[in-house]
Design a protein around this motif. Sequence first.
Motif, PDB file in Angstrom:
ATOM      1  N   THR A 164      54.555  12.305  59.354  1.00  0.00           N
ATOM      2  CA  THR A 164      53.686  13.072  60.245  1.00  0.00           C
ATOM      3  C   THR A 164      54.091  12.754  61.673  1.00  0.00           C
ATOM      4  OG1 THR A 164      51.805  13.120  58.718  1.00  0.00           O
ATOM      5  CG2 THR A 164      51.327  13.447  61.041  1.00  0.00           C
ATOM      6  N   GLU A 187      54.616  16.871  57.963  1.00  0.00           N
ATOM      7  CA  GLU A 187      53.454  17.430  58.655  1.00  0.00           C
ATOM      8  C   GLU A 187      53.776  17.328  60.136  1.00  0.00           C
ATOM      9  OE1 GLU A 187      50.632  17.750  60.952  1.00  0.00           O
ATOM     10  OE2 GLU A 187      49.717  15.952  60.091  1.00  0.00           O
ATOM     11  N   LEU A 347      50.654  25.593  62.100  1.00  0.00           N
ATOM     12  CA  LEU A 347      49.864  24.579  61.406  1.00  0.00           C
ATOM     13  C   LEU A 347      48.425  25.076  61.198  1.00  0.00           C
ATOM     14  CD1 LEU A 347      49.931  21.799  60.120  1.00  0.00           C
ATOM     15  CD2 LEU A 347      49.386  20.804  62.351  1.00  0.00           C
ATOM     16  N   GLY A 386      48.309  21.230  55.709  1.00  0.00           N
ATOM     17  CA  GLY A 386      49.735  21.431  55.929  1.00  0.00           C
ATOM     18  C   GLY A 386      49.989  22.756  56.610  1.00  0.00           C
ATOM     19  N   GLY A 392      56.044  22.271  59.034  1.00  0.00           N
ATOM     20  CA  GLY A 392      56.190  21.302  57.969  1.00  0.00           C
ATOM     21  C   GLY A 392      56.448  21.845  56.589  1.00  0.00           C
ATOM     22  N   ARG A 395      51.876  19.765  51.168  1.00  0.00           N
ATOM     23  CA  ARG A 395      50.455  19.671  51.468  1.00  0.00           C
ATOM     24  C   ARG A 395      49.950  18.261  51.184  1.00  0.00           C
ATOM     25  NH1 ARG A 395      51.846  23.505  53.585  1.00  0.00           N
ATOM     26  NH2 ARG A 395      50.921  25.601  53.720  1.00  0.00           N
TER      27      ARG A 395
END
Length: 416
Positions: A164, A187, A347, A386, A392, A395
Motif C-alpha cells: 500500500t 493498493e 480508487l 481496492g 492497484g 482487493r
Amino acid sequence: RSGRLRRWYELMVENKDELARIVTAESGKPLKEAHGEILYSASFLEWFAEEARRVYGDVIPASAKDRRILALKQPVGVAAVITPWNFPSAMITRKVGAALAAGCTVVVKPAEDTPLSALALGELANHAGIPAGVYNVVPCSRQQAPAVGEVLCTDPLVAKISFTGSTATGKILLKHAAGTVKRVSMELGGHAPFIVFDSADVDRAVAGALASKYRNSGQTCVCTNRFLVQKGIHDIFVEKFAKAIEKELHVGNGFDAKTTQGPLINEKAVEKVERHINDAVSQGASIVTGGKRHKLGKNFFEPTLLSNVTTKMLCAQEETFGPLAPVIKFETEAEAIAIANATNVGLAGYFYSQDPAQIWRVAEQLEVGMVGVNEGIISSVESPFGGIKESGLGREGSKYGIDEYLEIKYVCFGGL
C-alpha cells in the motif's frame, strides 16, 4: 490459526489506549482518530479469524464417469507486506490477518516514519501465541527502504507481495516482482472525485465532504481530492462548507482532546499543499478559507477551501494528500462524469444525489473501485477495498481478501 488470530484481536482491544497513543505519537494523528484506527485495525484480525474456517474448495462434476475433480485452496507461501505511514496499524492487519488466516507467514516492512505500531503489533502477536517466525517485522531507514523493498520483491523465497503506497513506488515494486513472477496485491494512489448534484441534500453533502476530505488532515488514499459541484447548488454548498470547516475543524497537537487536525507527516507534504494552492491561485482560484501554514508552525497547515478551480490546475490533476479542498463548478451530469474519470487512477469516488435513476447511472459510470453514494466514509472490514486503473490490483478485507493469499490446485482422480 483462527483461535490465535482471535486472541490477537482480543489483546488489541484490551490494549487499545496504548496502541492509539503510539499511533498519535509517531504520526501526529488526533488521538480520537487513532482510537478509531485501532478498533478498525483489530476488526480485521477478528474478521479473518472467522474467515480462516471458511477456506472452502470444490468438488466439480466430471464429464468422464471414472473421474472425480477436486479444487483445493492452499497458502501461497511467504508474503512480504509493505505498508504506509497514514494508517500504521490498520494497513498491517488488513493484510496480515488475511495472510495468516490462509496459512502464510509474513515479513512486514513498515513505513520509515511509523515503525513502532508494527513492532507493538508484533509484541501482542507473541502474547497471542503466534509462533516465532510467522509474523516478522523489518524496520529500516528512509535511505535503506528502496534496497529492502527490492530484496523482498526479488528473493525467490517470497511468493507474494502486498503493498500500500504511491502508484510510482508500486510500479517499481511490480517491476522487481516480475523477475520471479510473484503474486502481487497493490493498493495505490487515488484522486477521488466528490460530486454534488443539484438534487443533493446540501447539509448531508457538507457533512460527508468534511469527513471525506479532512480525516487524518487529508492524508488518506480515499480522501476526496476534487469537489465537483453542480451550478445550481454550487454557491450555497461552498458557503456552508466554509462555515463547517471554520466551526468544526481544530488544528493542534494530536494528544489535545479538542484537536481534529494534526500535523502533516513531514515538510515535503506541507510543501506539496503550498505548491498546489499557489498554482491554483496564480490561475484564478479563490481562497475561501485557510490557505497557509498554521500559526503552530512546523508541519501544521490550515484546512483550506478553494473555489473557482479549473481542471487545468495541479490540485485537479494530482493527489494532494493534505487538507486542501478544491471546488470545480459543472453544469451537466455528463460533464461531471467526464471530469471525474479523466485520470489514470480510480480508487474511490463519492457523489450526493436524491434522484434514484441518477444514482444508478453515476454509480455504474464512475471509473473507480469503490463508490460512496450519499456517504463520505466507506471503508469497513466487510467491504472489498481496492481500485482500478493505476490505483492497484486485488482487493483487501471482505470475503474476497483471503483469496489474495491462496492458490487453487486442481486434482483429478482417475480410474475410479
